[in-house]
Scaffold this active site. Structure first.
Site, PDB file in Angstrom:
ATOM      1  N   GLY A   1      12.313 -14.347 -19.838  1.00 50.05           N
ATOM      2  CA  GLY A   1      11.700 -13.031 -19.739  1.00 50.05           C
ATOM      3  C   GLY A   1      11.671 -12.373 -21.104  1.00 50.05           C
TER       4      GLY A   1
ATOM      5  N   VAL B   1      17.083 -17.413 -17.965  1.00 53.41           N
ATOM      6  CA  VAL B   1      17.803 -17.890 -16.781  1.00 53.41           C
ATOM      7  C   VAL B   1      18.160 -19.355 -16.994  1.00 53.41           C
ATOM      8  CG1 VAL B   1      17.785 -18.193 -14.279  1.00 53.41           C
ATOM      9  CG2 VAL B   1      16.543 -16.268 -15.312  1.00 53.41           C
TER      10      VAL B   1
ATOM     11  N   ILE C   1      15.695 -22.453 -16.877  1.00 54.69           N
ATOM     12  CA  ILE C   1      14.763 -22.516 -15.746  1.00 54.69           C
ATOM     13  C   ILE C   1      13.863 -21.285 -15.680  1.00 54.69           C
ATOM     14  CG2 ILE C   1      16.170 -24.060 -14.335  1.00 54.69           C
ATOM     15  CD1 ILE C   1      17.268 -21.641 -12.861  1.00 54.69           C
ATOM     16  N   GLY C   2      14.042 -20.342 -16.602  1.00 58.30           N
ATOM     17  CA  GLY C   2      13.182 -19.164 -16.623  1.00 58.30           C
ATOM     18  C   GLY C   2      13.439 -18.323 -17.856  1.00 58.30           C
TER      19      GLY C   2
ATOM     20  N   LYS D   1      21.435 -15.480 -14.940  1.00 57.15           N
ATOM     21  CA  LYS D   1      20.495 -14.635 -15.680  1.00 57.15           C
ATOM     22  C   LYS D   1      21.252 -14.001 -16.841  1.00 57.15           C
ATOM     23  CE  LYS D   1      17.371 -10.671 -14.973  1.00 57.15           C
ATOM     24  NZ  LYS D   1      16.862  -9.700 -13.960  1.00 57.15           N
TER      25      LYS D   1
ATOM     26  N   ASP E   1       9.097  -4.658  -6.262  1.00 53.60           N
ATOM     27  CA  ASP E   1       8.520  -5.725  -7.086  1.00 53.60           C
ATOM     28  C   ASP E   1       8.396  -7.014  -6.276  1.00 53.60           C
ATOM     29  OD1 ASP E   1       7.386  -6.787  -9.369  1.00 53.60           O
ATOM     30  OD2 ASP E   1       9.298  -7.355 -10.268  1.00 53.60           O
TER      31      ASP E   1
END
Length: 365
Positions: free
Chosen positions: A49, A54, A46-47, A69, A163
């Site tokens: 980096g 993730v 789902i993600g 993560k 952030d």
């Protein structure tokens, strides 16, 4: 005899030609095996980096979907592994608030960290804005109040996020706002007493996205991170109600400094109330003029009794209000220009902010 030799040779050739899993596939299998041993059924990605991924997973222990993560120790920088990641894990373990994503556990192996968190069923604020083009002001007010609550809470705990952006704001199944990603966060940032006076603790590390960075960060001067967090939530509010970022996300710092110094521009294709416009303008000010959370809470825009939305952010059916955006055809609106435990014990912090906007001489970094 020859036939036996032929058979052996064919078997050897077949073995050599047989498809073997590559190194990446091996790593994925080992990674998922570790998670399965700990009771997680790994699902889709789902993600992603630079050094992490993730995954969505189902937790047998918690009987619910979770987000995991996965940080690669081989890809992450030394600073991430020795400073930012340990700090993030330490901070999120000690925080609990209805508007924070819940932390469940961290599993460390020789090659990876696995950080298990609450899964946000309704995606990020960035995704919501891209889908809806902008957030109606009454609903944006609800989300902004929740964001204000959680930022005030972490500041009261001596923690700064550094952030805050639309990508780091997500929603659970009831559309309750959740602040995530404390990768750049820092603790022990309470003001200190020096020489009989209370002085803020300053930071000098550049963190976050250019588009959400306060002018003092862009100028590379020591900054009070609580006030930079406030700047970032102002950028978030503008982006919600206008449907685009107030300032560009370019890497030309000098050009960006000119933009933020001139202040936000309010485009004619989006109508918002004077009170909302006033709040955004007072947030996106130079640091010595920037409004504090305590001051925001006294403004009329945040104190109207009925937002027109229930606690989950759904518009009330029996008591619909006329939207401030009437007269603007949504089909003509421009697309968004942006890149980039138990709830009963969750804490809310509504006490006055201890951080004032006046900046003292830096005494610590």
């Amino acid at each position: 005899m020859n036939s036996k030799t032929d058979i052996i040779q064919k078997e050897l050739q077949s073995a050599l030609l047989e498809k073997r899993p590559n190194e990446e596939e091996d790593q994925i299998k080992r990674r998922e095996s570790v998670l399965e041993i700990n009771g997680y059924q790994v699902k889709e990605t789902i993600g992603t980096g630079a050094f992490s991924i993730v995954k969505k997973a189902f937790s047998k222990t918690h009987d619910r979907s979770v987000a995991i993560k996965i940080v690669s120790k081989q890809k992450a920088t030394k600073d991430v592994l020795t400073k930012f990641l340990p700090r993030e894990i330490e901070l999120v373990r000690g925080l609990k608030h209805v508007n924070l994503i819940r932390f469940y556990e961290c599993i460390e192996t020789t090659l990876r960290f696995y950080i298990v968190m609450q899964y946000a069923e309704n995606g990020s604020l960035l995704q919501l804005i891209r889908k809806e083009k902008f957030i109606p002001e009454a609903r944006a007010k609800l989300f902004f109040n929740q964001l204000l609550n959680v930022v005030e809470y972490i500041h009261s705990m001596g923690i700064v996020h550094r952030d805050i952006k639309c990508e780091n704001i997500v929603f659970d199944e009831t559309f309750t706002l959740k602040l995530i990603d404390f990768g750049f966060a820092r603790g022990n940032m309470h003001p200190v007493v020096a020489g009989g006076k209370i002085k803020p603790v300053f930071s000098k590390t550049f963190c976050g996205s250019h588009a959400y960075a306060s002018p003092e960060i862009l100028k590379s001067v020591a900054y009070q991170p609580q006030l930079s967090d406030i700047w970032a939530i102002g950028v978030v509010l503008y982006t919600m109600v206008i449907g685009r970022l107030p300032f560009s996300n370019e890497n030309n710092i000098n050009a960006l400094i000119k933009q933020v110094s001139a202040g936000p521009k309010f485009h004619k294709d989006r109508s918002i109330s004077d009170d909302c416009r006033d709040l955004i303008t007072r947030i996106l000010k130079p640091v010595d003029e920037r409004i504090t959370i305590e001051e925001m809470r006294r403004l009329s825009w945040l104190n109207e009794n009925d937002s027109g939305y229930d606690d989950s952010g759904n518009e009330k059916i029996l008591e619909k209000r006329i939207k401030l955006e009437t007269g603007v055809d949504e089909s003509e609106a421009k697309q968004v220009d942006i890149n980039n435990n138990d709830n009963s014990s969750d804490q809310q912090c509504t006490s006055p902010s201890v951080y004032k906007r006046k900046v003292a001489t830096p005494n610590k970094f």
